[in-house]
Design a protein around this motif. Structure first.
Motif, PDB file in Angstrom:
ATOM      1  N   LEU A 108       0.859  -1.182   0.000  1.00 60.49           N
ATOM      2  CA  LEU A 108       0.000   0.000   0.000  1.00 60.49           C
ATOM      3  C   LEU A 108       0.891   1.226   0.000  1.00 60.49           C
ATOM      4  O   LEU A 108       1.868   1.285   0.752  1.00 60.49           O
ATOM      5  N   GLY A 109       0.552   2.165  -0.855  1.00 59.82           N
ATOM      6  CA  GLY A 109       1.371   3.369  -0.920  1.00 59.82           C
ATOM      7  C   GLY A 109       0.649   4.461  -1.673  1.00 59.82           C
ATOM      8  O   GLY A 109      -0.579   4.442  -1.805  1.00 59.82           O
ATOM      9  N   ASP A 110       1.449   5.390  -2.157  1.00 63.40           N
ATOM     10  CA  ASP A 110       0.919   6.560  -2.857  1.00 63.40           C
ATOM     11  C   ASP A 110       1.928   6.869  -3.964  1.00 63.40           C
ATOM     12  O   ASP A 110       3.101   7.135  -3.681  1.00 63.40           O
ATOM     13  N   SER A 111       1.450   6.808  -5.212  1.00 63.38           N
ATOM     14  CA  SER A 111       2.372   6.940  -6.350  1.00 63.38           C
ATOM     15  C   SER A 111       2.897   8.358  -6.510  1.00 63.38           C
ATOM     16  O   SER A 111       3.740   8.616  -7.371  1.00 63.38           O
ATOM     17  N   ASN A 112       2.416   9.309  -5.691  1.00 64.13           N
ATOM     18  CA  ASN A 112       3.032  10.636  -5.692  1.00 64.13           C
ATOM     19  C   ASN A 112       4.403  10.608  -5.026  1.00 64.13           C
ATOM     20  O   ASN A 112       5.189  11.541  -5.189  1.00 64.13           O
ATOM     21  N   TYR A 113       4.669   9.576  -4.250  1.00 65.29           N
ATOM     22  CA  TYR A 113       5.994   9.432  -3.620  1.00 65.29           C
ATOM     23  C   TYR A 113       6.935   8.713  -4.578  1.00 65.29           C
ATOM     24  O   TYR A 113       6.535   7.763  -5.253  1.00 65.29           O
ATOM     25  N   GLU A 114       8.175   9.177  -4.572  1.00 68.02           N
ATOM     26  CA  GLU A 114       9.177   8.586  -5.467  1.00 68.02           C
ATOM     27  C   GLU A 114       9.368   7.098  -5.166  1.00 68.02           C
ATOM     28  O   GLU A 114       9.519   6.284  -6.071  1.00 68.02           O
ATOM     29  N   GLN A 115       9.354   6.748  -3.898  1.00 68.00           N
ATOM     30  CA  GLN A 115       9.602   5.354  -3.494  1.00 68.00           C
ATOM     31  C   GLN A 115       8.275   4.627  -3.319  1.00 68.00           C
ATOM     32  O   GLN A 115       7.934   4.164  -2.241  1.00 68.00           O
ATOM     33  N   PHE A 116       7.537   4.520  -4.420  1.00 69.38           N
ATOM     34  CA  PHE A 116       6.186   3.953  -4.366  1.00 69.38           C
ATOM     35  C   PHE A 116       6.239   2.480  -3.913  1.00 69.38           C
ATOM     36  O   PHE A 116       6.883   1.654  -4.562  1.00 69.38           O
ATOM     37  N   CYS A 117       5.586   2.203  -2.809  1.00 70.54           N
ATOM     38  CA  CYS A 117       5.476   0.827  -2.278  1.00 70.54           C
ATOM     39  C   CYS A 117       6.840   0.149  -2.116  1.00 70.54           C
ATOM     40  O   CYS A 117       6.960  -1.060  -2.282  1.00 70.54           O
ATOM     41  N   LYS A 118       7.857   0.942  -1.753  1.00 71.21           N
ATOM     42  CA  LYS A 118       9.210   0.366  -1.705  1.00 71.21           C
ATOM     43  C   LYS A 118       9.347  -0.714  -0.631  1.00 71.21           C
ATOM     44  O   LYS A 118      10.053  -1.711  -0.836  1.00 71.21           O
ATOM     45  N   PHE A 119       8.701  -0.534   0.503  1.00 68.02           N
ATOM     46  CA  PHE A 119       8.844  -1.571   1.537  1.00 68.02           C
ATOM     47  C   PHE A 119       8.287  -2.909   1.029  1.00 68.02           C
ATOM     48  O   PHE A 119       8.849  -3.966   1.307  1.00 68.02           O
ATOM     49  N   ALA A 120       7.208  -2.850   0.276  1.00 62.40           N
ATOM     50  CA  ALA A 120       6.630  -4.097  -0.255  1.00 62.40           C
ATOM     51  C   ALA A 120       7.643  -4.804  -1.169  1.00 62.40           C
ATOM     52  O   ALA A 120       7.840  -6.022  -1.060  1.00 62.40           O
ATOM     53  N   THR A 121       8.316  -4.053  -2.027  1.00 64.25           N
ATOM     54  CA  THR A 121       9.277  -4.693  -2.940  1.00 64.25           C
ATOM     55  C   THR A 121      10.530  -5.136  -2.187  1.00 64.25           C
ATOM     56  O   THR A 121      11.077  -6.207  -2.469  1.00 64.25           O
ATOM     57  N   ASP A 122      10.960  -4.349  -1.186  1.00 69.39           N
ATOM     58  CA  ASP A 122      12.121  -4.766  -0.377  1.00 69.39           C
ATOM     59  C   ASP A 122      11.809  -6.044   0.399  1.00 69.39           C
ATOM     60  O   ASP A 122      12.653  -6.940   0.511  1.00 69.39           O
ATOM     61  N   LEU A 123      10.608  -6.113   0.947  1.00 69.86           N
ATOM     62  CA  LEU A 123      10.218  -7.293   1.721  1.00 69.86           C
ATOM     63  C   LEU A 123      10.151  -8.528   0.823  1.00 69.86           C
ATOM     64  O   LEU A 123      10.683  -9.594   1.166  1.00 69.86           O
ATOM     65  N   ASP A 124       9.543  -8.360  -0.339  1.00 71.83           N
ATOM     66  CA  ASP A 124       9.452  -9.481  -1.288  1.00 71.83           C
ATOM     67  C   ASP A 124      10.853  -9.978  -1.664  1.00 71.83           C
ATOM     68  O   ASP A 124      11.109 -11.189  -1.699  1.00 71.83           O
ATOM     69  N   ALA A 125      11.759  -9.042  -1.914  1.00 76.30           N
ATOM     70  CA  ALA A 125      13.124  -9.419  -2.310  1.00 76.30           C
ATOM     71  C   ALA A 125      13.833 -10.169  -1.186  1.00 76.30           C
ATOM     72  O   ALA A 125      14.516 -11.176  -1.430  1.00 76.30           O
ATOM     73  N   ARG A 126      13.669  -9.690   0.049  1.00 71.97           N
ATOM     74  CA  ARG A 126      14.353 -10.348   1.176  1.00 71.97           C
ATOM     75  C   ARG A 126      13.775 -11.739   1.445  1.00 71.97           C
ATOM     76  O   ARG A 126      14.523 -12.689   1.717  1.00 71.97           O
ATOM     77  N   LEU A 127      12.460 -11.870   1.351  1.00 75.02           N
ATOM     78  CA  LEU A 127      11.842 -13.191   1.540  1.00 75.02           C
ATOM     79  C   LEU A 127      12.377 -14.165   0.488  1.00 75.02           C
ATOM     80  O   LEU A 127      12.697 -15.317   0.792  1.00 75.02           O
ATOM     81  N   SER A 128      12.497 -13.685  -0.750  1.00 71.80           N
ATOM     82  CA  SER A 128      12.992 -14.546  -1.827  1.00 71.80           C
ATOM     83  C   SER A 128      14.449 -14.933  -1.586  1.00 71.80           C
ATOM     84  O   SER A 128      14.834 -16.081  -1.796  1.00 71.80           O
ATOM     85  N   GLU A 129      15.257 -13.968  -1.114  1.00 72.64           N
ATOM     86  CA  GLU A 129      16.670 -14.268  -0.794  1.00 72.64           C
ATOM     87  C   GLU A 129      16.789 -15.372   0.243  1.00 72.64           C
ATOM     88  O   GLU A 129      17.724 -16.172   0.218  1.00 72.64           O
ATOM     89  N   LEU A 130      15.844 -15.388   1.178  1.00 75.87           N
ATOM     90  CA  LEU A 130      15.878 -16.399   2.247  1.00 75.87           C
ATOM     91  C   LEU A 130      15.259 -17.723   1.800  1.00 75.87           C
ATOM     92  O   LEU A 130      15.138 -18.649   2.589  1.00 75.87           O
ATOM     93  N   GLY A 131      14.842 -17.800   0.537  1.00 71.51           N
ATOM     94  CA  GLY A 131      14.407 -19.076  -0.024  1.00 71.51           C
ATOM     95  C   GLY A 131      12.925 -19.210  -0.277  1.00 71.51           C
ATOM     96  O   GLY A 131      12.483 -20.179  -0.890  1.00 71.51           O
ATOM     97  N   SER A 132      12.122 -18.245   0.211  1.00 75.15           N
ATOM     98  CA  SER A 132      10.674 -18.339   0.016  1.00 75.15           C
ATOM     99  C   SER A 132      10.337 -18.097  -1.461  1.00 75.15           C
ATOM    100  O   SER A 132      10.971 -17.285  -2.135  1.00 75.15           O
ATOM    101  N   SER A 133       9.326 -18.801  -1.957  1.00 73.49           N
ATOM    102  CA  SER A 133       8.914 -18.645  -3.367  1.00 73.49           C
ATOM    103  C   SER A 133       7.736 -17.689  -3.465  1.00 73.49           C
ATOM    104  O   SER A 133       6.707 -17.903  -2.807  1.00 73.49           O
ATOM    105  N   ALA A 134       7.878 -16.673  -4.307  1.00 77.51           N
ATOM    106  CA  ALA A 134       6.764 -15.749  -4.541  1.00 77.51           C
ATOM    107  C   ALA A 134       5.757 -16.433  -5.465  1.00 77.51           C
ATOM    108  O   ALA A 134       6.129 -16.908  -6.534  1.00 77.51           O
ATOM    109  N   VAL A 135       4.496 -16.479  -5.041  1.00 74.23           N
ATOM    110  CA  VAL A 135       3.477 -17.092  -5.911  1.00 74.23           C
ATOM    111  C   VAL A 135       2.906 -16.064  -6.884  1.00 74.23           C
ATOM    112  O   VAL A 135       2.251 -16.439  -7.862  1.00 74.23           O
TER     113      VAL A 135
END
Ligand SMILES: Cc1cc2nc3c(=O)[nH]c(=O)nc-3n(C[C@H](O)[C@H](O)[C@H](O)COP(=O)(O)O)c2cc1C
Length: 148
Positions: free
Chosen positions: A94-121
Motif C-alpha cells: 500500500l502506498g501513494d504513487s506521488n511518492y518517489e519510493q512507491f510501495c518500496k517496503f513491499a518490494t524490499d520485503l518481497d526481495a528479502r523473503l525470496s533471498e531467504l528461499g521463500s517462493s513468490a506465488v
C-alpha cells in the motif's frame, strides 16, 4: 485437514490491517486454516513456524521505509539466516504513487523473503491511494495462487 496460511500486516494508520482482516475472512471462508499477525509482534524466526504459506500486506512510509511498527521486524529479517525454502509468499503493498519510493517496503520485503528461499506465488502488487478495487481483484487471485 485444511492448509495453514499466515496473514501478516505492517501498518501506520490502519489501511493494511483492514485489508488483512478482509482477506483473513475470505481465506477462512475458503477453508484455509488462517491466522493474522501484526508485524510489530513477529520475529523472523516465526516465519518458518507460523505457516508455510504467507500473505504480507504492508504500507510504505517516510522515504520508502517500513511503517514504524514493522521496522524492528525488517531489521531482524535483514540480518536473519532463517531458511524459508519451504515457504511461499505473496505481497500486497500500500502506498501513494506521488511518492518517489512507491510501495518500496513491499518490494524490499518481497526481495528479502525470496533471498531467504521463500517462493513468490505472484509478483508484488502495488495498491495506490484508491486501493480497494485493486485489492478486491487481488484477493481471490492470491488465495488461488497458493493452491487448493
Ligand atoms: C508522511 C507520509 C509518507 C509516506 N511515504 C510513502 C512512500 O515513501 N511511498 C509510498 O508508496 N507511500 C507513502 N505514503 C503513503 C502511505 O503508504 C499510504 O497512505 C498507505 O495507504 C498507508 O497505509 P497504512 O495505513 O497501512 O499505513 C506516505 C504517507 C505519508 C502520510
Amino acid at each position: 485437514m485444511s492448509k495453514k496460511i499466515a496473514i501478516y500486516y505492517g501498518t501506520m494508520t490502519g489501511n493494511s490491517e483492514a485489508l488483512a482482516r478482509e482477506i483473513l475472512d475470505n481465506a477462512q471462508d475458503a477453508g484455509w486454516d488462517a491466522a493474522i499477525y501484526n508485524l510489530a509482534d513477529v520475529a523472523s524466526a516465526d516465519l518458518a513456524t507460523n505457516a508455510p504459506n504467507a500473505i504480507y500486506i504492508v504500507s510504505t512510509w517516510g522515504d520508502g521505509e517500513p511503517p514504524s511498527d514493522a521496522i524492528n521486524f525488517f531489521e531482524d529479517l535483514a540480518a536473519a539466516s532463517v531458511d524459508l525454502s519451504a515457504a511461499k509468499h505473496a505481497v500486497f503493498g500500500l502506498g501513494d504513487s506521488n511518492y518517489e519510493q512507491f510501495c518500496k517496503f513491499a518490494t524490499d520485503l518481497d526481495a528479502r523473503l525470496s533471498e531467504l528461499g521463500s517462493s513468490a506465488v505472484l509478483d508484488v502488487a502495488k495498491g495506490d491511494v484508491s486501493f480497494e478495487l485493486d485489492f478486491a481483484k487481488w484477493k481471490p487471485k492470491a488465495l488461488a495462487a497458493f493452491g487448493e
